[in-house]
Motif scaffolding. Structure first.
Motif, mmCIF file in Angstrom:
data_model
loop_
_atom_site.group_PDB
_atom_site.id
_atom_site.type_symbol
_atom_site.label_atom_id
_atom_site.label_comp_id
_atom_site.label_asym_id
_atom_site.label_seq_id
_atom_site.Cartn_x
_atom_site.Cartn_y
_atom_site.Cartn_z
ATOM 1 N N TRP A 83 -12.206 -32.504 21.451
ATOM 2 C CA TRP A 83 -12.070 -31.359 22.528
ATOM 3 C C TRP A 83 -13.509 -30.793 22.634
ATOM 4 C CZ3 TRP A 83 -7.279 -29.577 24.139
ATOM 5 C CH2 TRP A 83 -6.030 -30.300 23.601
ATOM 6 N N LYS A 84 -13.730 -30.480 23.873
ATOM 7 C CA LYS A 84 -15.095 -29.758 24.254
ATOM 8 C C LYS A 84 -14.623 -28.326 24.585
ATOM 9 C CE LYS A 84 -18.485 -29.595 28.050
ATOM 10 N NZ LYS A 84 -18.792 -30.233 29.263
ATOM 11 N N VAL A 85 -15.677 -27.517 24.148
ATOM 12 C CA VAL A 85 -15.478 -26.173 24.076
ATOM 13 C C VAL A 85 -16.240 -25.972 25.527
ATOM 14 C CG1 VAL A 85 -16.198 -23.756 23.340
ATOM 15 C CG2 VAL A 85 -15.636 -25.615 21.472
ATOM 16 N N SER A 86 -15.364 -25.491 26.226
ATOM 17 C CA SER A 86 -15.929 -25.073 27.801
ATOM 18 C C SER A 86 -16.526 -24.039 28.016
ATOM 19 C CB SER A 86 -14.899 -25.297 29.169
ATOM 20 O OG SER A 86 -13.978 -26.513 28.746
ATOM 21 N N LYS A 122 -3.164 -21.381 21.559
ATOM 22 C CA LYS A 122 -2.173 -21.334 23.127
ATOM 23 C C LYS A 122 -2.187 -22.713 23.598
ATOM 24 C CE LYS A 122 -0.703 -19.284 27.196
ATOM 25 N NZ LYS A 122 -1.027 -18.578 28.070
ATOM 26 N N HIS A 123 -1.352 -23.580 23.782
ATOM 27 C CA HIS A 123 -1.409 -24.938 24.290
ATOM 28 C C HIS A 123 -1.451 -24.707 25.909
ATOM 29 C CE1 HIS A 123 -1.879 -27.150 20.978
ATOM 30 N NE2 HIS A 123 -1.024 -26.215 20.149
ATOM 31 N N ASN A 131 -4.160 -30.877 29.108
ATOM 32 C CA ASN A 131 -4.764 -31.296 27.827
ATOM 33 C C ASN A 131 -5.572 -29.976 27.610
ATOM 34 O OD1 ASN A 131 -3.512 -33.543 26.887
ATOM 35 N ND2 ASN A 131 -4.617 -34.833 28.618
ATOM 36 N N ARG A 132 -5.443 -28.707 27.798
ATOM 37 C CA ARG A 132 -6.393 -27.730 27.360
ATOM 38 C C ARG A 132 -5.544 -26.658 26.421
ATOM 39 N NH1 ARG A 132 -10.220 -26.926 30.914
ATOM 40 N NH2 ARG A 132 -10.378 -28.037 32.956
ATOM 41 N N MET A 133 -6.461 -25.992 25.493
ATOM 42 C CA MET A 133 -6.063 -25.291 24.620
ATOM 43 C C MET A 133 -6.914 -23.889 24.741
ATOM 44 S SD MET A 133 -5.448 -26.713 20.628
ATOM 45 C CE MET A 133 -7.186 -27.724 20.933
ATOM 46 N N ILE A 134 -6.441 -22.676 24.264
ATOM 47 C CA ILE A 134 -6.998 -21.545 24.148
ATOM 48 C C ILE A 134 -7.090 -20.994 22.640
ATOM 49 C CG2 ILE A 134 -7.237 -18.986 24.715
ATOM 50 C CD1 ILE A 134 -6.034 -19.942 27.494
ATOM 51 N N LEU A 189 -10.475 -24.751 25.517
ATOM 52 C CA LEU A 189 -10.925 -26.275 25.119
ATOM 53 C C LEU A 189 -10.390 -26.914 26.001
ATOM 54 C CD1 LEU A 189 -10.401 -24.609 22.240
ATOM 55 C CD2 LEU A 189 -11.553 -26.348 21.291
ATOM 56 N N LYS A 190 -10.896 -28.226 26.301
ATOM 57 C CA LYS A 190 -10.367 -29.328 27.034
ATOM 58 C C LYS A 190 -10.528 -30.873 26.295
ATOM 59 C CE LYS A 190 -10.291 -31.677 31.571
ATOM 60 N NZ LYS A 190 -9.201 -32.337 31.248
#
Length: 142
Positions: free
Chosen positions: A31-34, A117-118, A122-125, A139-140
């Motif tokens: 996961w990349k921290v955007s 939070k999903h 494919n993203r997460m917070i 995150l992505k």
């Protein structure tokens, strides 16, 4: 009979586990921290160079410093009801006395409690508190 045995063995092998230590669901992978947001403001110092990796109960934080230079940090993680307990305690080099997690992350050595939070695509917070500040990671999945 031989064909039946070969067929059964093939089915067993194909249905085997793909992830070490079981399926960890949506977390598995890189996961990349955007963005890193601090108290409602995106951190202008963050260079989108931090990645989180999950496999089994192992967590790896990778910071790309240059094209060929990374720093990595390890820990363990567990998740219950969209709350992650992230324990960062492991040195990459056991002889080193220094264990400095990148300050830009605002994560601490030891226990970090993070609300997850999903999102779609494919993203997460991630949301957590550190030194009285509210930190939000976007995150992505890579």
């Amino acid at each position: 009979m031989r064909t039946l045995i070969i067929s059964l063995l093939s089915v067993i092998m194909i249905s085997g586990c793909m992830h070490n230590n079981g399926d960890i669901g949506n977390y598995f992978g890189t996961w990349k921290v955007s963005t890193i947001n601090v108290d409602g403001v995106d951190d202008p110092e963050y260079k989108e160079n931090i990645f989180f990796q999950f496999q089994s109960d192992v967590f790896r934080l990778v910071q790309n410093r240059t094209q060929n230079d990374i720093t990595e940090y390890f820990g363990t993680w567990s998740e219950t009801y969209n709350i992650i307990l992230l324990q960062l305690n492991y040195k990459v080099n056991p002889e080193s006395e220094v264990y400095q997690i990148p300050p830009i992350t605002r994560l601490i050595k030891g226990d970090n409690i993070i609300a997850v939070k999903h999102e779609r695509n494919n993203r997460m917070i991630w949301t957590f508190s550190s030194d009285g500040q509210t930190i939000i990671y976007n995150l992505k999945k890579q």
